[in-house]
Design an enzyme around this catalytic site. Structure first.
Site, short mmCIF file in Angstrom:
data_model
loop_
_atom_site.label_atom_id
_atom_site.label_comp_id
_atom_site.label_asym_id
_atom_site.label_seq_id
_atom_site.Cartn_x
_atom_site.Cartn_y
_atom_site.Cartn_z
N HIS A 41 7.08 5.48 6.57
CA HIS A 41 7.79 4.47 7.51
C HIS A 41 6.64 3.98 8.53
CE1 HIS A 41 12.07 4.25 6.25
NE2 HIS A 41 12.12 5.64 6.35
N GLU A 110 12.17 -1.62 3.12
CA GLU A 110 13.22 -1.96 4.12
C GLU A 110 12.32 -2.78 5.40
OE1 GLU A 110 15.97 -0.71 5.07
OE2 GLU A 110 16.33 1.04 3.70
N GLY A 177 21.08 0.96 -6.15
CA GLY A 177 21.80 -0.31 -6.79
C GLY A 177 21.38 -0.20 -8.56
#
Length: 337
Positions: A41, A110, A177
């Site tokens: 991140h 993200e 997904g």
């Protein structure tokens, strides 16, 4: 063929300073964990008390301090902050230094990590296409002496990764997904997802998509490592086990509540509004080691063979020693390891 069960540790980059986190990774190896995975991140989920160490130098440092555990990203996004060729070079270098121990886990990303750098944040279909193309380019660079490539998103001319490992670095795809999960089944060495969601997501969506991808590519079911980050909060005191989850309350936000948020301060504000019961909803919260094993076993029975445990508490040494002594042996005994 039965795939061996692997039990790993999720090094919480968003919660701990990099040197402290490296000590925890070393302890994880000592306590019998098989792998250590770290997220990559640029910004953490929580502004106050958050951390965001760069995964690439951290993996090199931890690789030098350990000798056995697998090390990987869960996950890194090779499509915005990083050019895929740079990712290919970096993980090839890690693979040379720590042969057979490095895993490149990738995902579509993200907004929290990319938008703040002034990068465009496209819709999911484009992010998916970027990921597919990035993986293609990385694999070409690992396979070829000199590569010229012109895709929809990246171009390289006479590019060479000069230091390539003799043991290939596997690529795992993180997905929540069906499209990315199907892609993992078709082309990846591993599939990464996370626990604590609606059980039908796994039984009705993700695992069927994974098997469809494997089938379309003519691959057997055991061709791919099935990794799930299992969120657990284990402590002899129930209130402590419950309260430990507070720092990770952002995980309980719905996709609609957090999609597009690029500011950790806003993410923290939304998470702070959640009651503790909802903050804990993604975690197995219990004082009983046998209850932990029973609830973890559900994921093994679904077909996941690589369980990476994420504890939300501040005292990671306590967690690693307790889980290593009380939970890992029970799991290995139950599943014949």
């Amino acid at each position: 063929m039965t795939v061996p069960l692997r039990l790993g540790y999720k090094a919480s980059a968003e919660q701990f300073a990099p040197d402290q986190l490296a000590d925890y990774a070393v302890l994880a190896e000592e306590m019998g964990f098989d792998s250590v995975f770290i997220s990559d991140h640029f910004q953490p989920w929580m502004h106050e008390g958050g951390h965001a160490p760069a995964a690439l130098p951290w993996l090199g440092a931890v690789g030098a301090r350990t000798s056995r555990v697998l090390l990987g990203t869960s996950v890194l996004t090779p499509t915005f902050r990083y050019h895929p060729a740079v990712v290919a070079q970096a993980f090839a270098t890690l693979g040379v230094m720590f042969p057979g121990r490095i895993i490149l886990g990738v995902g579509t990303g993200e907004a929290l990590n990319e938008v703040t750098l002034g990068l465009d944040w496209p819709d999911p279909p484009e992010r998916f296409q970027r990921l597919k193309e990035a993986i293609t380019l990385i694999e070409k660079l690992w396979a070829g002496e000199r590569v010229s490539y012109e895709g929809n998103f990246w171009q390289v001319t006479d590019a060479t990764v000069y230091d390539r490992p003799t043991t290939p670095v596997p690529i795992y795809i993180g997905a929540a997904g069906p499209a990315a999960t199907k892609l993992a089944g078709r082309i990846a060495d591993g599939f990464i997802t996370t626990s604590g969601k609606d059980p039908k997501l796994y039984t009705d969506t993700l695992l069927p998509a994974l098997h469809e991808g494997l089938s379309k590519a003519g691959r057997p079911a055991d061709a791919i490592d099935t990794l799930i980050e299992v969120k657990v909060s284990y402590h002899p005191d129930q209130d402590t086990a419950l309260e430990k989850t507070r720092f990770w309350a952002p995980l309980a936000l719905t996709p609609e509540e957090k999609t597009g948020i690029h500011d950790p301060i806003e993410m923290q504000r939304r998470a702070a509004e959640l009651p503790i019961e909802r903050a804990a909803s993604r975690f197995i919260v219990s004082t009983d080691p046998d209850e932990h094993v029973e609830k973890i076993a559900r994921y093994v029975e679904l077909g996941f063979r690589h369980l990476v445990f994420h504890d939300p508490g501040a005292d990671q040494e306590e967690f690693l020693r307790m889980y290593g002594a009380e939970i890992l042996p029970r799991l290995r005994a139950r599943f014949g390891e």
